[in-house]
Every structure is written in structure tokens, then in C-alpha cells.
Design a protein around this motif. Structure first.
Motif, PDB file in Angstrom:
ATOM      1  N   VAL A 115       0.817  -1.217   0.000  1.00 41.55           N
ATOM      2  CA  VAL A 115       0.000   0.000   0.000  1.00 41.55           C
ATOM      3  C   VAL A 115       0.849   1.264   0.000  1.00 41.55           C
ATOM      4  CG1 VAL A 115      -2.050  -1.010   1.030  1.00 41.55           C
ATOM      5  CG2 VAL A 115      -0.235  -0.196   2.520  1.00 41.55           C
ATOM      6  N   TRP A 116       2.150   1.123   0.337  1.00 39.94           N
ATOM      7  CA  TRP A 116       2.996   2.322   0.286  1.00 39.94           C
ATOM      8  C   TRP A 116       3.870   2.271  -0.967  1.00 39.94           C
ATOM      9  CZ3 TRP A 116       3.979  -1.786   3.515  1.00 39.94           C
ATOM     10  CH2 TRP A 116       5.240  -2.388   3.429  1.00 39.94           C
ATOM     11  N   GLY A 117       4.772   3.250  -1.105  1.00 39.03           N
ATOM     12  CA  GLY A 117       5.601   3.300  -2.312  1.00 39.03           C
ATOM     13  C   GLY A 117       4.885   4.121  -3.372  1.00 39.03           C
ATOM     14  N   VAL A 118       5.558   4.345  -4.497  1.00 41.46           N
ATOM     15  CA  VAL A 118       4.969   5.145  -5.574  1.00 41.46           C
ATOM     16  C   VAL A 118       4.306   4.212  -6.580  1.00 41.46           C
ATOM     17  CG1 VAL A 118       5.459   6.827  -7.402  1.00 41.46           C
ATOM     18  CG2 VAL A 118       6.732   6.916  -5.256  1.00 41.46           C
ATOM     19  N   PRO A 119       2.996   4.391  -6.839  1.00 43.71           N
ATOM     20  CA  PRO A 119       2.321   3.507  -7.788  1.00 43.71           C
ATOM     21  C   PRO A 119       2.923   3.623  -9.192  1.00 43.71           C
ATOM     22  CG  PRO A 119       0.734   4.800  -6.537  1.00 43.71           C
ATOM     23  CD  PRO A 119       2.077   5.376  -6.250  1.00 43.71           C
ATOM     24  N   LEU A 120       2.888   2.532  -9.933  1.00 43.04           N
ATOM     25  CA  LEU A 120       3.341   2.560 -11.332  1.00 43.04           C
ATOM     26  C   LEU A 120       2.264   3.252 -12.155  1.00 43.04           C
ATOM     27  CD1 LEU A 120       4.575  -1.127 -11.536  1.00 43.04           C
ATOM     28  CD2 LEU A 120       6.040   0.865 -11.520  1.00 43.04           C
ATOM     29  N   PRO A 121       2.626   4.261 -12.972  1.00 40.82           N
ATOM     30  CA  PRO A 121       1.612   5.039 -13.704  1.00 40.82           C
ATOM     31  C   PRO A 121       1.158   4.313 -14.972  1.00 40.82           C
ATOM     32  CG  PRO A 121       3.796   5.854 -14.226  1.00 40.82           C
ATOM     33  CD  PRO A 121       3.995   4.718 -13.273  1.00 40.82           C
ATOM     34  N   ILE A 122       0.509   3.156 -14.782  1.00 39.24           N
ATOM     35  CA  ILE A 122       0.192   2.324 -15.948  1.00 39.24           C
ATOM     36  C   ILE A 122      -1.308   2.043 -16.006  1.00 39.24           C
ATOM     37  CG2 ILE A 122       0.646   0.096 -17.076  1.00 39.24           C
ATOM     38  CD1 ILE A 122       3.296   0.043 -15.429  1.00 39.24           C
ATOM     39  N   PHE A 123      -1.892   2.306 -17.175  1.00 37.63           N
ATOM     40  CA  PHE A 123      -3.293   1.954 -17.415  1.00 37.63           C
ATOM     41  C   PHE A 123      -3.334   0.801 -18.404  1.00 37.63           C
ATOM     42  CE2 PHE A 123      -3.352   6.346 -16.021  1.00 37.63           C
ATOM     43  CZ  PHE A 123      -4.415   6.378 -15.142  1.00 37.63           C
ATOM     44  N   VAL A 124      -4.079  -0.265 -18.045  1.00 39.14           N
ATOM     45  CA  VAL A 124      -4.151  -1.450 -18.906  1.00 39.14           C
ATOM     46  C   VAL A 124      -5.596  -1.637 -19.364  1.00 39.14           C
ATOM     47  CG1 VAL A 124      -3.692  -3.931 -19.062  1.00 39.14           C
ATOM     48  CG2 VAL A 124      -2.275  -2.507 -17.582  1.00 39.14           C
ATOM     49  N   ASN A 125      -5.774  -1.823 -20.677  1.00 35.09           N
ATOM     50  CA  ASN A 125      -7.108  -2.066 -21.221  1.00 35.09           C
ATOM     51  C   ASN A 125      -7.606  -3.423 -20.726  1.00 35.09           C
ATOM     52  OD1 ASN A 125      -9.231  -3.004 -23.017  1.00 35.09           O
ATOM     53  ND2 ASN A 125      -8.640  -1.358 -24.404  1.00 35.09           N
ATOM     54  N   LYS A 126      -8.769  -3.421 -20.055  1.00 38.79           N
ATOM     55  CA  LYS A 126      -9.281  -4.659 -19.451  1.00 38.79           C
ATOM     56  C   LYS A 126      -9.532  -5.748 -20.485  1.00 38.79           C
ATOM     57  CE  LYS A 126     -11.230  -3.110 -15.109  1.00 38.79           C
ATOM     58  NZ  LYS A 126     -12.400  -2.589 -14.419  1.00 38.79           N
TER      59      LYS A 126
ATOM     60  N   THR B 153      -8.328  -5.849 -24.010  1.00 38.40           N
ATOM     61  CA  THR B 153      -7.218  -6.239 -24.898  1.00 38.40           C
ATOM     62  C   THR B 153      -5.899  -6.434 -24.147  1.00 38.40           C
ATOM     63  OG1 THR B 153      -6.559  -3.958 -25.312  1.00 38.40           O
ATOM     64  CG2 THR B 153      -8.240  -4.882 -26.773  1.00 38.40           C
ATOM     65  N   LYS B 154      -5.869  -5.996 -22.881  1.00 37.43           N
ATOM     66  CA  LYS B 154      -4.638  -6.043 -22.058  1.00 37.43           C
ATOM     67  C   LYS B 154      -3.527  -5.121 -22.594  1.00 37.43           C
ATOM     68  CE  LYS B 154      -6.055  -9.288 -19.126  1.00 37.43           C
ATOM     69  NZ  LYS B 154      -7.402  -8.771 -18.920  1.00 37.43           N
ATOM     70  N   LYS B 155      -3.886  -4.241 -23.557  1.00 37.56           N
ATOM     71  CA  LYS B 155      -2.885  -3.311 -24.090  1.00 37.56           C
ATOM     72  C   LYS B 155      -2.597  -2.221 -23.077  1.00 37.56           C
ATOM     73  CE  LYS B 155      -2.113  -1.614 -28.143  1.00 37.56           C
ATOM     74  NZ  LYS B 155      -2.209  -1.009 -29.484  1.00 37.56           N
ATOM     75  N   ILE B 156      -1.345  -1.763 -23.062  1.00 33.89           N
ATOM     76  CA  ILE B 156      -0.931  -0.718 -22.116  1.00 33.89           C
ATOM     77  C   ILE B 156      -1.085   0.640 -22.793  1.00 33.89           C
ATOM     78  CG2 ILE B 156       1.037   0.194 -20.810  1.00 33.89           C
ATOM     79  CD1 ILE B 156       2.106  -2.764 -20.858  1.00 33.89           C
ATOM     80  N   LEU B 157      -1.625   1.613 -22.054  1.00 32.92           N
ATOM     81  CA  LEU B 157      -1.779   2.964 -22.578  1.00 32.92           C
ATOM     82  C   LEU B 157      -0.430   3.684 -22.493  1.00 32.92           C
ATOM     83  CD1 LEU B 157      -3.751   5.327 -23.474  1.00 32.92           C
ATOM     84  CD2 LEU B 157      -3.825   5.939 -21.057  1.00 32.92           C
ATOM     85  N   ILE B 158       0.067   4.116 -23.637  1.00 34.93           N
ATOM     86  CA  ILE B 158       1.320   4.880 -23.637  1.00 34.93           C
ATOM     87  C   ILE B 158       1.000   6.286 -24.128  1.00 34.93           C
ATOM     88  CG2 ILE B 158       3.647   5.035 -24.617  1.00 34.93           C
ATOM     89  CD1 ILE B 158       3.514   1.895 -24.780  1.00 34.93           C
ATOM     90  N   ASP B 159       0.985   7.250 -23.200  1.00 33.80           N
ATOM     91  CA  ASP B 159       0.569   8.604 -23.525  1.00 33.80           C
ATOM     92  C   ASP B 159       1.317   9.587 -22.623  1.00 33.80           C
ATOM     93  OD1 ASP B 159      -0.874  11.098 -23.533  1.00 33.80           O
ATOM     94  OD2 ASP B 159      -2.608  10.058 -24.383  1.00 33.80           O
TER      95      ASP B 159
END
Length: 346
Positions: free
Chosen positions: A311-322, A324-330
């Protein structure tokens, strides 16, 4: 907040260039904290482990004399036997086929490395035997064994694979490989087209991929696995060993290698290793010995596991399409997260 924003910007760069990826590999896992651990969070302490000498019967081999004999392995983690997928040998070692001529295992033929013969017969209480054959490890090529539990649901083939990590320091000169539970095993099996399955969950219990043992906690399963090996007449001997073993610096609980989906930064795809080593060379260290230590670590380190289940630490700024499982790169999305972090923290 500023530091957290900067971490997100850097992670964004890795994401954009394609070196931040989701992979499935063994990482050191704490079943108490239910998280992957970084190398820096691991401390080594003495730990008492159960040890076993177990037998894998040869099904097919280019060496005819080996068919029907038993390849013997030694391990300090009997609980990994249900996850076994292969056996590793070393091309350069000399091996012997012996026949036991008295006692419980009379008439049994077993295979071990020649230099470890004396040690194995002593530990397994083998008093009388005769040597039938000596051969180079390279002759194992193409040999296929049966799993020790082949009669109770584990019917798949266990191939013998050449590996440089097999030594004669301890054991039998043949190493049992559970790709879900060790980096060497994982890489060897992967290179030979054998996939690791998720055999243990975050709590440390066997998953549905492990027949007979599903739901059992791995720290309570050694005795169960040993008993099953005995029933199947695949246990040569068992004992105990106190040795240095990885523990969590927080809970002080023993850790396990567990294959699990995690996020990694590649050390090689975008020459990160090269860049890091060059930067180390251009940096003056106080004390100077720190330089060699860091250099050695970067030279040999595998891809860098950056995810933790915490619950601590810096979250990874990653959005994954539920779907297609593709990662949003923006870049804009990433910068927007960084700006929020600067104001409000992660």
C-alpha cells in the motif's frame, strides 16, 4: 511530493521506450507480507531445512543401460517436487551407474556424479554396490524420465537438460528443476520450451495446477511430499540441514522463489546496462570499494523487478485495457499524473 513526481516521469520514459514490461518470472516472495521483495530487503539467516534424495526413473535414453534405472537428485526444498518439470546435468561431469546389492533398495540401479558417489552412498546408507558403467554427462542428451509421482497423476515427461549451473559442490550432480521456483530453473526451462505455471499463490498455498496438494501451505507440505515419495518407493533417504537461507528483513520469515506476474525494466533492450556501467565508470566513489560492488551488481543483475504488492511506495503510472490487455502509452497522461503528485503526493 517532488521526488514522487520525478519517479513517475522516469517510469513514464521507460514505459514510452518499451523497456518497462509485464513479465512472469520467479521473484523472492514473502508469504507473510504477501509481496515480492527487492534484493535489498532480503537478509540471510540460518534455517533448518528438510533434505531428500529422490529418484526419477529413466523412460528413454540413448544409453540403453540407463532405461529403468533411477536418476537421483538432492534438494533442500521437498515441497518443490510437485512443481518439477525437468532435470539438469552438466556435459563436462563424469557420471556412474551403480547397482545396489543389499538392503532396502537391493537390485535398484541408480545414477549419480562420480565425485559425489562416496558422499551419497554414506548419506543413503548404501553398504554394498557395484559400478556398472561410467560415462560423460554429454551422453544424457535426449534422456527422458518419469516424475516420481507418475503413478498418481503426474504422467508428463521429465526431460534431462544440459546446464552450466550444475556443480559437484553438494548433492548428486543432477539438479531437479521447478521453473516456478528458481531463476536458474526458470531460464533453463524457458530456453527449452517448458513454461512455468503458477504453482503457489500469494499466501503460500498450492494452486489448482498442483494435483494432490492443492490448498496445502508449502511450509507445511514437506512431510506430506516426503511421505508420498516413500509410498511411491522414490525416496532414497531424508534428513535435515541448517544452512543460510533468505528471510524478509521486516517479518523475519523465510522467503520462497515464486513465479508471479510482475513489472520489470529491461536491462538490455534499450542498453540500460551499458549506460549504467558507463555512468559508474565516470563517477568518483567514496569509499572507492563501493564502485566495484555496484558495478558487479549491475553487470550481473537480471531485468529489474520494480513492482511490489504494497500500500505504500509510488504507484506505477500504468493503465491497462481490461479487454485487450494493451498498455496505454501517452506522455500527456503521464505528465498529468506527475503534476498531481507534485501538488498532492502519490
Amino acid at each position: 511530493f517532488e521526488a514522487e513526481a520525478q519517479i513517475v516521469r522516469e517510469l513514464g520514459k521507460f514505459l514510452k521506450e518499451g523497456s518497462l514490461y509485464r513479465g512472469f518470472k520467479p521473484v523472492l516472495w514473502s508469504t507473510v507480507e504477501k509481496t515480492a521483495l527487492a534484493d535489498a530487503e532480503v537478509e540471510y539467516q540460518d534455517h533448518k531445512s528438510d533434505t531428500i534424495y529422490a529418484a526419477f526413473t529413466v523412460r528413454t535414453s540413448a544409453i540403453e543401460d540407463l532405461i529403468g534405472s533411477d536418476i537421483i537428485i538432492w534438494t533442500t526444498t521437498p515441497w518443490t517436487i510437485p512443481a518439477n518439470k525437468a532435470l539438469a546435468y552438466n556435459d563436462g561431469l563424469q557420471y556412474v551407474l551403480i547397482k545396489i546389492t543389499e538392503g532396502t533398495f537391493e537390485e535398484k540401479k541408480i545414477v549419480i556424479a562420480e565425485t559425489l558417489l562416496e558422499n551419497v552412498i554414506k548419506e543413503c546408507n548404501i553398504n554394498n554396490f557395484k559400478i556398472l558403467k561410467k560415462f560423460k554427462g554429454s551422453n544424457f542428451k535426449g534422456t527422458i524420465c518419469r516424475h516420481p509421482f507418475s503413478n498418481i497423476g503426474y504422467e508428463y515427461d521429465i526431460p534431462m537438460l544440459q546446464a552450466r549451473f550444475v556443480t559437484t559442490e553438494q548433492g548428486t550432480g543432477i539438479v531437479h528443476c521447478a521453473p516456478s521456483h528458481g531463476p536458474d530453473d526458470f531460464n533453463l526451462c524457458l530456453n527449452n520450451g517448458i513454461k512455468a505455471l503458477e504453482t503457489v499463490d500469494g499466501d503460500g498455498r498450492y494452486t489448482k495446477n498442483v494435483p494432490l496438494f492443492e490448498g496445502l501451505h508449502i511450509f507445511k507440505s514437506n512431510s506430506v511430499v516426503i511421505e508420498k515419495l516413500k509410498q511411491q518407493k522414490k525416496l532414497l533417504s531424508s534428513g535435515e540441514l541448517v544452512h543460510s537461507y533468505p528471510h524478509s528483513w521486516r517479518s523475519k520469515a523465510p522467503l520462497v522463489h515464486r513465479a508471479t506476474p510482475q513489472w520489470f525494466i529491461s536491462m538490455d533492450s534499450h542498453k540500460l546496462r551499458e549506460k549504467a556501467l558507463k555512468s559508474i565508470d565516470e563517477t568518483i566513489f567514496y569509499p572507492s570499494k563501493g564502485k566495484e560492488r555496484l558495478k558487479a551488481m549491475i553487470e550481473t543483475r537480471p531485468d529489474w523487478c520494480v513492482s511490489r504488492q504494497r500500500v505504500w511506495g509510488v504507484p506505477l503510472p500504468i493503465f491497462v485495457n481490461k479487454k485487450t490487455k494493451k498498455i496505454l502509452i501517452d506522455s500527456e497522461v503521464n505528465e498529468n499524473i506527475a503534476k498531481i503528485y507534485e501538488k498532492e503526493g502519490s
